[in-house]
Design a protein around this motif. Structure first.
Motif, short mmCIF file in Angstrom:
data_model
loop_
_atom_site.label_atom_id
_atom_site.label_comp_id
_atom_site.label_asym_id
_atom_site.label_seq_id
_atom_site.Cartn_x
_atom_site.Cartn_y
_atom_site.Cartn_z
N ALA A 55 -13.87 -3.83 -0.71
CA ALA A 55 -14.56 -2.90 0.18
C ALA A 55 -15.60 -2.07 -0.56
O ALA A 55 -15.51 -1.88 -1.78
N TYR A 56 -16.58 -1.60 0.20
CA TYR A 56 -17.52 -0.61 -0.31
C TYR A 56 -16.73 0.59 -0.80
O TYR A 56 -15.73 0.99 -0.19
N THR A 57 -17.14 1.20 -1.88
CA THR A 57 -16.35 2.23 -2.55
C THR A 57 -15.89 3.35 -1.62
O THR A 57 -14.72 3.73 -1.60
N GLY A 58 -16.81 3.91 -0.86
CA GLY A 58 -16.44 5.02 0.03
C GLY A 58 -15.44 4.60 1.10
O GLY A 58 -14.54 5.36 1.46
N THR A 59 -15.60 3.38 1.62
CA THR A 59 -14.66 2.87 2.61
C THR A 59 -13.30 2.61 1.99
O THR A 59 -12.25 2.90 2.59
N ALA A 60 -13.31 2.08 0.76
CA ALA A 60 -12.07 1.86 0.04
C ALA A 60 -11.34 3.18 -0.19
O ALA A 60 -10.11 3.25 -0.10
N ALA A 61 -12.09 4.24 -0.49
CA ALA A 61 -11.49 5.56 -0.71
C ALA A 61 -10.86 6.09 0.57
O ALA A 61 -9.79 6.71 0.54
N ALA A 62 -11.51 5.84 1.71
CA ALA A 62 -10.93 6.28 2.99
C ALA A 62 -9.64 5.51 3.28
O ALA A 62 -8.63 6.10 3.69
N LEU A 63 -9.65 4.20 3.04
CA LEU A 63 -8.44 3.40 3.26
C LEU A 63 -7.31 3.87 2.34
O LEU A 63 -6.14 3.92 2.74
N PHE A 64 -7.67 4.22 1.10
CA PHE A 64 -6.66 4.69 0.15
C PHE A 64 -5.98 5.96 0.66
O PHE A 64 -4.78 6.15 0.47
N ASP A 65 -6.75 6.82 1.31
CA ASP A 65 -6.17 8.04 1.86
C ASP A 65 -5.13 7.75 2.93
O ASP A 65 -4.29 8.60 3.24
N TYR A 66 -5.20 6.56 3.52
CA TYR A 66 -4.20 6.14 4.51
C TYR A 66 -3.11 5.26 3.88
O TYR A 66 -2.25 4.74 4.58
N GLY A 67 -3.18 5.09 2.55
CA GLY A 67 -2.17 4.31 1.86
C GLY A 67 -2.50 2.85 1.68
O GLY A 67 -1.66 2.06 1.25
N ILE A 68 -3.74 2.45 2.00
CA ILE A 68 -4.15 1.06 1.86
C ILE A 68 -4.92 0.88 0.56
O ILE A 68 -5.96 1.51 0.35
N GLN A 69 -4.41 0.03 -0.31
CA GLN A 69 -5.02 -0.20 -1.62
C GLN A 69 -5.89 -1.46 -1.56
O GLN A 69 -5.49 -2.47 -1.02
N VAL A 70 -7.09 -1.37 -2.14
CA VAL A 70 -7.96 -2.53 -2.19
C VAL A 70 -7.89 -3.16 -3.58
O VAL A 70 -7.45 -2.52 -4.54
#
Length: 343
Positions: A72-87
């Motif tokens: 994922a694009y870095t900022g989108t990956a960071a948002a997913l991480f905040d929900y517990g989703i690791q890229v």
């Protein structure tokens, strides 16, 4: 905001779209507070069976099971991480020259992700293929243009895995937040967890504060600025999801005469005073000049907002999770509450 500063000239325009006020402490909290993903990096449990998600292009990405190898694009990956989703891999501003996490990486542990590209135009197809990606996820500032996916290798990249593109412009912040939350849920995130519901409540509280601040201190004119050595960019508030929302809450922004792309106006430093403003939100992305870098620009020092120290940093590409944007909204509310009319 098409224009990724510090890279191609055409891209400069996109990146210039941002602005920033000195929301210092709040933006710091927004960029580096408590971890919002799982500390262990474990993925949340996802439903078994086929997975699909309809993106903002109207296209449906489909896989035989819930994606695990996410790029994922870095900022989108960071948002997913905040929900517990690791890229597994990221592309976009991730690591600064000193090896630290870029502001757009949020709480991502950048040592645990494969960085496929760190600057605009940089995307290693070989590294991407080696990850055996299940899905590629990125933002979209213009219809069907995938943010930070290079045109010259786009066809090769998109053949390797399904893709998801989510709007980062031309809609309001709540819509952008909801779409990232929907995507995270499809990937296994629990949106009913206390962490998520508390963060959403904090966002709503901050939004109410900003609406009240704009009403209580009317007439404060805000300029969205982004600086480079040769040009100063003034962005159009209605194009970005965050500033469009702030406008809806009553914040008054300078309206520049934008170029053909419709995101910003480029001003020479001699003409930087073209638009009177009481408050400046200054783009704080890596690659843009910050207020402390502008001492040699005499026209900058003469701006009323600069003289009044009414400058706040702006995270021009917000990380769209509730926990990340709540401090941004709250900080802008505080800045407007304290701002004085100086223009």
């Amino acid at each position: 905001m098409p224009l990724a500063r510090a890279s191609l000239p055409t891209r400069r325009g996109l990146l210039a779209m941002g602005g920033a006020l000195g929301i210092g402490a709040a933006l710091t909290a927004c960029g580096g507070g408590s971890k919002s993903g799982s500390a262990s990096g474990d993925q949340p449990a996802a439903a078994s069976g086929p997975w699909s998600f309809k993106d903002d292009r109207g296209r449906t990405a489909e896989t035989k099971s819930t994606p695990k190898n996410i790029v994922a694009y870095t900022g989108t990956a960071a948002a997913l991480f905040d929900y517990g989703i690791q890229v597994k891999g990221v592309f976009g501003p991730t690591k600064t020259k000193d090896g630290k996490a870029d502001v757009q990486a949020g709480d991502l542990d950048i040592s645990k992700v494969e960085i496929i590209g760190n600057t605009y135009g940089e995307f290693s197809v070989e590294k991407y293929a080696a990850l055996q990606p299940d899905v590629l996820i990125t933002d979209m500032w213009q219809q069907d243009v995938l943010w930070y996916v290079p045109d010259n290798s786009k066809d090769k990249i998109l053949k390797l895995a399904p893709s998801v593109a989510l709007w980062a412009s031309d809609q309001s912040m709540p819509a952008a937040l909801q779409r990232r939350a929907d995507l995270a849920k499809s990937l296994g995130a629990d949106l009913s967890s206390a962490k998520v519901t508390d963060a959403k409540a904090a966002f709503e509280k901050a939004s109410a504060r900003l609406r009240a601040a704009a009403k209580a201190n009317p007439g404060i004119k805000v300029l969205l600025g982004s600086a480079s050595p040769d040009l100063f960019y003034v962005s159009e508030a209605k194009r970005s999801c965050d500033t469009r929302y702030f406008q809806e809450l009553g914040v008054q922004f300078v309206t520049p005469k934008v170029d053909a792309q419709g995101f910003f106006e480029s001003l020479s430093w001699e003409n930087v005073a073209k638009y009177p403003a009481d408050l400046i939100l200054m783009d704080n992305r890596t690659g843009t000049l910050q207020p402390g870098d502008l001492g040699a620009k005499p026209t900058w020092g003469r701006l009323p907002a600069v003289k009044a120290h009414q400058i706040v940093p702006r995270l021009t590409e917000p990380i769209y999770s509730y926990g990340r944007v709540a401090p941004i909204v709250d900080a802008l509310a505080q800045a407007i509450e304290n701002a004085k009319k100086v223009a």
